[in-house]
Design a protein around this motif. Structure first.
Motif, PDB file in Angstrom:
ATOM      1  N   LEU A  67       4.405 -55.164 -43.636  1.00  0.00           N
ATOM      2  CA  LEU A  67       4.448 -55.926 -44.895  1.00  0.00           C
ATOM      3  C   LEU A  67       5.541 -57.008 -44.848  1.00  0.00           C
ATOM      4  O   LEU A  67       5.892 -57.573 -45.875  1.00  0.00           O
ATOM      5  CB  LEU A  67       4.708 -54.990 -46.090  1.00  0.00           C
ATOM      6  CG  LEU A  67       3.731 -53.831 -46.291  1.00  0.00           C
ATOM      7  CD1 LEU A  67       4.127 -53.006 -47.518  1.00  0.00           C
ATOM      8  CD2 LEU A  67       2.312 -54.338 -46.431  1.00  0.00           C
ATOM      9  N   HIS A  94      15.601 -61.031 -49.370  1.00  0.00           N
ATOM     10  CA  HIS A  94      16.166 -61.170 -48.018  1.00  0.00           C
ATOM     11  C   HIS A  94      17.484 -61.928 -48.083  1.00  0.00           C
ATOM     12  O   HIS A  94      17.621 -62.888 -48.840  1.00  0.00           O
ATOM     13  CB  HIS A  94      15.196 -61.921 -47.109  1.00  0.00           C
ATOM     14  CG  HIS A  94      13.813 -61.336 -47.095  1.00  0.00           C
ATOM     15  ND1 HIS A  94      12.767 -61.908 -46.426  1.00  0.00           N
ATOM     16  CD2 HIS A  94      13.307 -60.229 -47.673  1.00  0.00           C
ATOM     17  CE1 HIS A  94      11.670 -61.184 -46.603  1.00  0.00           C
ATOM     18  NE2 HIS A  94      11.979 -60.160 -47.365  1.00  0.00           N
ATOM     19  N   ARG A 105       8.141 -50.315 -51.103  1.00  0.00           N
ATOM     20  CA  ARG A 105       8.065 -51.671 -50.540  1.00  0.00           C
ATOM     21  C   ARG A 105       8.368 -51.693 -49.048  1.00  0.00           C
ATOM     22  O   ARG A 105       7.695 -52.378 -48.286  1.00  0.00           O
ATOM     23  CB  ARG A 105       9.061 -52.592 -51.269  1.00  0.00           C
ATOM     24  CG  ARG A 105       9.341 -53.848 -50.489  1.00  0.00           C
ATOM     25  CD  ARG A 105      10.500 -54.677 -51.002  1.00  0.00           C
ATOM     26  NE  ARG A 105      10.825 -55.672 -50.003  1.00  0.00           N
ATOM     27  CZ  ARG A 105      11.836 -55.582 -49.151  1.00  0.00           C
ATOM     28  NH1 ARG A 105      12.680 -54.565 -49.209  1.00  0.00           N
ATOM     29  NH2 ARG A 105      12.037 -56.519 -48.244  1.00  0.00           N
ATOM     30  N   GLY A 155       5.413 -55.866 -51.743  1.00  0.00           N
ATOM     31  CA  GLY A 155       6.344 -55.902 -52.875  1.00  0.00           C
ATOM     32  C   GLY A 155       7.247 -57.121 -52.856  1.00  0.00           C
ATOM     33  O   GLY A 155       7.016 -58.077 -52.119  1.00  0.00           O
ATOM     34  N   GLU A 178      16.863 -64.963 -50.733  1.00  0.00           N
ATOM     35  CA  GLU A 178      15.531 -65.397 -51.161  1.00  0.00           C
ATOM     36  C   GLU A 178      15.173 -64.580 -52.402  1.00  0.00           C
ATOM     37  O   GLU A 178      15.464 -63.394 -52.470  1.00  0.00           O
ATOM     38  CB  GLU A 178      14.499 -65.121 -50.065  1.00  0.00           C
ATOM     39  CG  GLU A 178      14.699 -65.966 -48.832  1.00  0.00           C
ATOM     40  CD  GLU A 178      13.660 -65.684 -47.753  1.00  0.00           C
ATOM     41  OE1 GLU A 178      12.713 -64.893 -48.000  1.00  0.00           O
ATOM     42  OE2 GLU A 178      13.801 -66.251 -46.665  1.00  0.00           O
ATOM     43  N   GLU A 233      12.116 -63.253 -54.637  1.00  0.00           N
ATOM     44  CA  GLU A 233      10.672 -63.064 -54.841  1.00  0.00           C
ATOM     45  C   GLU A 233      10.450 -62.381 -56.194  1.00  0.00           C
ATOM     46  O   GLU A 233      11.230 -61.499 -56.571  1.00  0.00           O
ATOM     47  CB  GLU A 233      10.083 -62.196 -53.725  1.00  0.00           C
ATOM     48  CG  GLU A 233      10.112 -62.855 -52.357  1.00  0.00           C
ATOM     49  CD  GLU A 233       9.418 -62.048 -51.270  1.00  0.00           C
ATOM     50  OE1 GLU A 233       9.072 -62.634 -50.236  1.00  0.00           O
ATOM     51  OE2 GLU A 233       9.241 -60.831 -51.433  1.00  0.00           O
TER      52      GLU A 233
END
Ligand code: GLU
Ligand code: MG
Length: 454
Positions: A317, A259, A312, A255, A145, A147
Motif C-alpha cells: 500500500l 510521510h 494502514r 489509508g 506530506e 494526506e
C-alpha cells in the motif's frame, strides 16, 4: 521565562495585537498537540494576546494522558484533576487564518506556573533535539506530506460517505475538476498564509488528497503540518465537506499517511549527497539514517500511535511496512531520494511508515534522537532493497500492531532518556490506553470511531 523575556514578549505582542485588530482579527487560536496526536486549543481575544505572551494561558496537564476518545488515563507523573500549565504562544509563528476570517493562530510552548519549561512539552522536546544536533554542527530540513480523505460533512454523515465530486480515479483529474473550487481555495488559503506548497494531488483512495510543502527546520516543519491540517479542515468546512486525517477512514482501502522527508546539513552542505557512502550520501548521513532505521520498531509507537495505524501500515500500500531502505523504493519504510532531476540539493530521505495521528513534534524529536545515536555509533546501512520487500521473503516486517511496537518502545533506553521520564511514561500510558480501547473492536468499528477525531 524570566522578567526580561516576559517584557520583550509583551511588547512584541502589543504590536502584533494592534496589527491584527486593524485587520479585523478578533480571536487567536493557541494550539498544541497532545500525546494522542489531537490538536487542542485555547482561544484568546486579540486584545489579550500581550497578556498571553507574557504570562501564558492556563491549561491542565491532564491532556497529556488523554486518549483519542477524550477519556483519560493516568501515568506516574501526569494525570488527575490537579495542576495547571501556562501555554505561551510563539509569536514568530503568528499567522492570520485565511479560511477562518477574523482569526489568527499560533502554536504554543508549555511552561510550569513558575516560568520553567514543562518537562513533558512536546514542542520543547523537538527544539531540544534540534539544539543537540546543532551542537555538532548538524541542521535539518524536514517536511511532512499531508494526506486526507474528503467526506460529506459530519452533520449529514451516516458512515464514510465520499461526495460524488470527490470520487473518480486515483490521481485522476476527474477529482480535481469535481472539487475545482475547493482545491483552488486550498491553494489560495495556504499561499495567503505564506505556506510554500510544492503540490496538491488526488491520492489513491476515493476522496483522498495530498498536499506537500517545502522543507523547514524541524520545529517549523511540525508547526507547518498543524497549520496545513487545520487549514485543510477549515477550507473543507467552508465547502460543506469534512476532512479526515485518520490513518484509516474506512477499513480496507489505502489509508492516510504522514510521510516525513528529511535532509541533514552541515556548513550549508546537504549531507545526503556528494559523499562516499551508499548512493552518494555522506557517511554521517548514512549513520543517521541507519540509526533511524534501527529504531523504527520503537519509533512506530510515536509515529503510528493508534491500533488503527496498523490497519494502514500493511504491505503493498506504499505505507512502508518493511524495516528496510531502498532507492526510490515506495514499499521500503525508508525511501532514499538521491536528488536529480530537481537538482542535487533535493537529495533527501523519506520515512513512510508514520501517520497523522502522530504528534509531529514528538516525531521529529524522536527521529533526530535515533539518528544522532546512529552517528555516535558510526552505524552503517544494510544493503538497500531494490524491489518489493514482500518478494524477498527475508526483509523484516515492522511491528504489525500497536502492542508489538509498544514492546520495542518500552525497552528503548534511548527514547526513555531523551524524552525524559514524564513524557515517556505518559506516552506508554496513552498507548496502552488506546490498545485497551480498541480491544475487541472490528477494523470497521475502529475506523468509524476515529474518522471524526483526526
Ligand atoms: N497513502 C499511502 C500511505 O498510507 C502513501 C501513498 C504515497 O506513497 O504517497 O502512506
Ligand atoms: Mg501520498
Amino acid at each position: 521565562m524570566d522578567s526580561t523575556e516576559r517584557e520583550h514578549a509583551g511588547s512584541q505582542a502589543r504590536q502584533h495585537a494592534a496589527r491584527l485588530t486593524a485587520k479585523d482579527i478578533h480571536g487567536v487560536a493557541l494550539t498544541w498537540v497532545d500525546n494522542a496526536g489531537v490538536t487542542r486549543v485555547k482561544a484568546v481575544p486579540t486584545a489579550r494576546l500581550p497578556q498571553a505572551a507574557q504570562w501564558g494561558v492556563g491549561m491542565s496537564p491532564v491532556f497529556d494522558v488523554y486518549l483519542s476518545d477524550d477519556s483519560a488515563v493516568t501515568s506516574p507523573h501526569i494525570g488527575g484533576p490537579v495542576g495547571d500549565l501556562r501555554l505561551v504562544p510563539d509569536l514568530d509563528r503568528l499567522t492570520c487564518l485565511a479560511a477562518q476570517p477574523g482569526w489568527a493562530w499560533a502554536p504554543v510552548d508549555r511552561y510550569e506556573q513558575d516560568g520553567t519549561p514543562y518537562a513533558a512539552c512536546q514542542r520543547q522536546f523537538a527544539r531540544r533535539m534540534t539544539a543537540r544536533a546543532a551542537e555538532t554542527g548538524l541542521e535539518f530540513r524536514m517536511g511532512f506530506e499531508t494526506e486526507w480523505t474528503v467526506t460529506a460533512h459530519p452533520t449529514e454523515q451516516r458512515g464514510p460517505h465520499v461526495p460524488h465530486a470527490a470520487e473518480g480515479p486515483a490521481y485522476g483529474m476527474t477529482r480535481v475538476v469535481g472539487l475545482s473550487d475547493y482545491v483552488r481555495d486550498l491553494f489560495e488559503a495556504l499561499a495567503v498564509q505564506d505556506v510554500d506548497v510544492l503540490q496538491i494531488h488526488p491520492e489513491y483512495t476515493a476522496g483522498q488528497f495530498e498536499v506537500s510543502v517545502a522543507p523547514a527546520d524541524p520545529v517549523r516543519a511540525a508547526d507547518l503540518v498543524v497549520l496545513v491540517r487545520e487549514t485543510v479542515r477549515a477550507v473543507s468546512h467552508r465547502h460543506g465537506l469534512s476532512a479526515s486525517f485518520a490513518p484509516v477512514v474506512t477499513a480496507g482501502p489505502v489509508g492516510n499517511g504522514a510521510h516525513l522527508h528529511l535532509s541533514l546539513w552541515r556548513d550549508g552542505k546537504n549531507l545526503c549527497r556528494a559523499g562516499d557512502g551508499p548512493h552518494g550520501m555522506t557517511r554521517t548521513c548514512e549513520s543517521f539514517l541507519a540509526g533511524a532505521l534501527e529504531e523504527l520498531p520503537a519509533l512506530l509507537a510515536v509515529g503510528a500511535p493508534l491500533p488503527a495505524s496498523y490497519l494502514r501500515l500493511r504491505p503493498n500500500l506504499w505505507a512502508g511496512a518493511y524495516q528496510c531502505w531502498g532507492v526510490e523504493n515506495r514499499e521500503a519504510a525508508l525511501r532514499f531520494i538521491p536528488g536529480p532531476p530537481l537538482g542535487p540539493d533535493a537529495a533527501n530521505a523519506e520515512l513512510k511508515c508514520f501517520d497523522a495521528a502522530a504528534n509531529p513534534y514528538l516525531l521529529v524529536g524522536a527521529v533526530i534522537a535515533a539518528g544522532l545515536h546512529g552517528i555516535d555509533r558510526e552505524l552503517t546501512l544494510p544493503e538497500p532493497v531494490p524491489g518489493n520487500p514482500a518478494d524477498t521473503g527475508t526483509t523484516p516486517r515492522l511491528p504489525s500492531s500497536l502492542p508489538a511496537a509498544l514492546d520495542h518502545f518500552a525497552r528503548s533506553e534511548l527514547l526513555r532518556a531523551e524524552l525524559g521520564g514524564a513524557l515517556f511514561e505518559a506516552l506508554l500510558a496513552v498507548r496502552r490506553g488506546e490498545a485497551e480501547l480498541a480491544r475487541g473492536r472490528s477494523p470497521r468499528e475502529l475506523a468509524e470511531a476515529l474518522r471524526n477525531r483526526y
